[in-house]
Design an enzyme around this catalytic site. Sequence first.
Site, short mmCIF file in Angstrom:
data_model
loop_
_atom_site.label_atom_id
_atom_site.label_comp_id
_atom_site.label_asym_id
_atom_site.label_seq_id
_atom_site.Cartn_x
_atom_site.Cartn_y
_atom_site.Cartn_z
N ASP A 171 0.93 -2.58 -2.61
CA ASP A 171 0.55 -1.64 -1.28
C ASP A 171 1.49 -0.66 -1.08
OD1 ASP A 171 1.70 -3.53 -0.46
OD2 ASP A 171 0.55 -4.02 1.43
N SER A 193 2.51 -10.23 -0.59
CA SER A 193 3.15 -8.84 -0.36
C SER A 193 4.99 -8.90 -1.05
CB SER A 193 2.80 -8.32 0.61
OG SER A 193 3.53 -6.86 1.05
#
Length: 452
Positions: A250, A104
């Site tokens: 995301d 991430s």
Amino acid sequence: MGRLFGTDGVRGVANADLTAELALGLSVAAAHVLAEAGSFEGHRPVAVVGRDPRASGEFLEAAVIAGLASAGVDVLLVGVLPTPAVAFLTAELGADLGVMLSASHNAMPDNGVKFLARGGHKLDDELEERIEAVYEEHRTGAPWDRPTGGGVGRVRSYDEGFERYVTHLVGVLPNRLDGLKVVLDEAHGAASLVSPEAFTRAGAEIVTIGAEPDGLNINDGCGSTHLGKLQAAVLEHGADLGIAHDGDADRCLAVDHTGAEVDGDQIMAVLALAMRERGVLREDTVVATVMSNLGFKLAMEREGLSLIQAAVGDRYVLEEMKEHGYALGGEQSGHVIISDHATTGDGTLTGLLLAARVAQTGRTLRDLASVMVRLPQVLVNVPDVDRTRVGSSAELASAVAEAERELGATGRVLLRPSGTEPLVRVMVEAADIDQARSVAGRLADVVKSALG
């Protein structure tokens, strides 16, 4: 063995904490657990596997493929795509599980393995615990049940994944983006090709930065955790807005035409009003976390919308949304979930919908985001204390009650024990930054004396 799964998969320094052996073993365990759970329904199981551009993702991808195929799972390799793309394709292709290799927003040395269940949903705690238990059982000596011959899994590239995902993104927009100039900061990450393509097809004029991944530069001084370059580029190019993603895309944070940050709370506020106008904000309700700014709550109340606050973490927001069928939720950090079109936070989708609102209304993002005023927020971490006694200390409860009386309706206090460290987080919001700092400092002193 300590718990391997964190709030977003298994994560650590690649080739140190997260080794090829661990990735392979977890993949075999995941295949076995999900098969026992009945999700394969008697057919040959299929997995969608994607990754972000980290160099370590190459060998970890190979390990995951080996683990899945050795357990009899067919593998569809989609290459470098965002986490929400892997989730979308897992659902769209009717796959039995998905695997995303990414850490991430973390720096490049880290990497992670995220498993997704049928439908593209994150695994619940029970399934993660079962995968860990099976992995540990076989790591310490129990043999795997290994298929042979035609029973082993087959592996093929699924190059159509990029096109299917981009088509999906553009297809859900309520209106086009013609006339907008948008700067995109891709964090040298997984959306470096997807996001520019989607915005271009939707009609926007784009300027792209942070879209030259080399395997080593992901999140390096750019993206949603480092907005400086995006702010400068928006001003330099006279853009209407800027959009920033993190490494696996995301998340989405934004910058208005003046270079001011627009955070996840403000983005949700803008999208909530747009969705209500279109009649798709179910029960006129938004789900956020307890860390959302009080200004967001006050704005939703003023607009006649309901706000539900879940525990910190997008998985808890998702759980609340799934249980009650809510359409919009997210976090201040930019994880925004639009459940009609995504099963996870989707930074590209969020950015597109935000830009669509600007295009549709003809108003600036700065004007739209002014629906909420961020109250000053001060966060103090108090280390080396007994975090387990936060809820039971009478001295602390008294100090919190006194602070809340002082702050009144335009302030808030939140004390939260860390889930991983011996510290307590003291968060104070107030209409005035000096008052917030003063109250936070006093409460931190009480935490030290009462819990030290």
